[in-house]
Write a protein that holds these residues in place. Structure first.
Motif, PDB file in Angstrom:
ATOM      1  N   PHE A  73      35.482  47.105  36.807  1.00 14.33           N
ATOM      2  CA  PHE A  73      34.250  46.321  36.915  1.00 14.33           C
ATOM      3  C   PHE A  73      34.424  44.913  36.340  1.00 14.33           C
ATOM      4  O   PHE A  73      34.070  43.913  36.975  1.00 14.33           O
ATOM      5  N   ALA A  74      34.996  44.825  35.137  1.00 13.06           N
ATOM      6  CA  ALA A  74      35.150  43.520  34.478  1.00 13.06           C
ATOM      7  C   ALA A  74      36.097  42.614  35.246  1.00 13.06           C
ATOM      8  O   ALA A  74      35.847  41.403  35.393  1.00 13.06           O
ATOM      9  N   ASP A  75      37.177  43.171  35.766  1.00 13.64           N
ATOM     10  CA  ASP A  75      38.160  42.352  36.483  1.00 13.64           C
ATOM     11  C   ASP A  75      37.613  41.862  37.820  1.00 13.64           C
ATOM     12  O   ASP A  75      37.871  40.718  38.225  1.00 13.64           O
ATOM     13  N   VAL A  76      36.868  42.721  38.519  1.00 13.80           N
ATOM     14  CA  VAL A  76      36.269  42.291  39.787  1.00 13.80           C
ATOM     15  C   VAL A  76      35.256  41.180  39.548  1.00 13.80           C
ATOM     16  O   VAL A  76      35.228  40.180  40.266  1.00 13.80           O
ATOM     17  N   MET A  77      34.424  41.324  38.509  1.00 15.33           N
ATOM     18  CA  MET A  77      33.412  40.304  38.237  1.00 15.33           C
ATOM     19  C   MET A  77      34.050  38.991  37.794  1.00 15.33           C
ATOM     20  O   MET A  77      33.585  37.909  38.173  1.00 15.33           O
ATOM     21  N   GLN A  78      35.116  39.065  37.000  1.00 17.28           N
ATOM     22  CA  GLN A  78      35.796  37.832  36.601  1.00 17.28           C
ATOM     23  C   GLN A  78      36.454  37.161  37.807  1.00 17.28           C
ATOM     24  O   GLN A  78      36.484  35.933  37.904  1.00 17.28           O
TER      25      GLN A  78
END
Length: 227
Positions: free
Chosen positions: A168-173
């Motif tokens: 989730f964090a990597d996709v949003m970044q």
């Protein structure tokens, strides 16, 4: 298929899933955040849905929070679920994945509540339990729900076959970068960055033999989505 059409299909799939899982007695309730870890994965399509909601609501500040509070040992998949299904169908062993169960909590969680709840990833939505996880230490999930979850995850990847999957964090970044969003929206993404993996269409569904008849009505609903 353009992004608007994909997002419409995503919304209709989530409606189908919510009706399905609503037939079960579940212990999940507001402020029950035992499953809200930093290990959730999602597709770029789901990330675009979240980004659009943050932009509309004026809450893009959450992107900075995600970057700042992301767990350093968060789960980062080496392959997507459709790729794993293909490997297993050929009788081969998928690569080993590293998952730290102590990678908690989710970076956007505030006082055991999710500010993104309405547009949360399917990986969050499908984590349900018949008993309170805080009391049992694990999610008590009906085996058929597990099968349905896999099938929905596979179809979500299928409609985003030209995108990526990742934490989730990597996709949003990744999507916080306007050029990345432009390339994704135009269907011109190249090889994924190191933190993400490429999606692919469904070639084989992961359905155990004893669930194949029972899941047919759901498959018919999914395949019957028209826009």
């Amino acid at each position: 298929m353009d992004l608007t059409a994909k997002l419409t299909i995503l919304e209709r799939m989530l409606d189908i899933y919510d009706r399905f899982v609503g037939e079960f007695e579940l212990a999940c309730e507001k402020y029950c955040a035992h499953c809200c870890t930093a290990n959730v994965t999602m597709t770029t399509l789901e990330g675009c849905r979240i980004f659009a909601d943050l932009e509309t609501s004026g809450n893009l500040k959450h992107l900075e929070t995600i970057t700042r509070l992301s767990h350093p040992d968060r789960f980062r998949p080496r392959i997507s679920i459709n790729r794993m299904a293909d490997i297993c169908a050929r009788g081969e062993d998928p690569p080993e994945e590293h998952l730290n169960p102590e990678a908690s909590p989710c970076p956007v969680l505030v006082d055991n509540a999710c500010p993104l709840y309405g547009v949360r990833p399917f990986g969050c939505r499908c984590m349900v339990s018949a008993r309170n996880c805080g009391q049992t230490g694990f999610a008590d999930m009906d085996p058929f729900i597990l099968t349905v979850n896999d099938v929905f995850l596979q179809h979500l990847e299928h409609i985003d076959a030209h995108g990526y999957t990742g934490n989730f964090a990597d996709v949003m970044q990744f999507l916080a970068n306007s050029e990345n969003r432009r390339l994704y929206t135009s269907g011109r993404l190249g090889p994924p960055p190191e933190s993400l993996v490429s999606n692919q269409p469904v070639f084989v569904l992961m359905i155990p033999p004893d669930h194949r008849a029972r899941i047919q009505p759901l498959l018919k609903e999914i395949r019957g989505i028209q826009i």
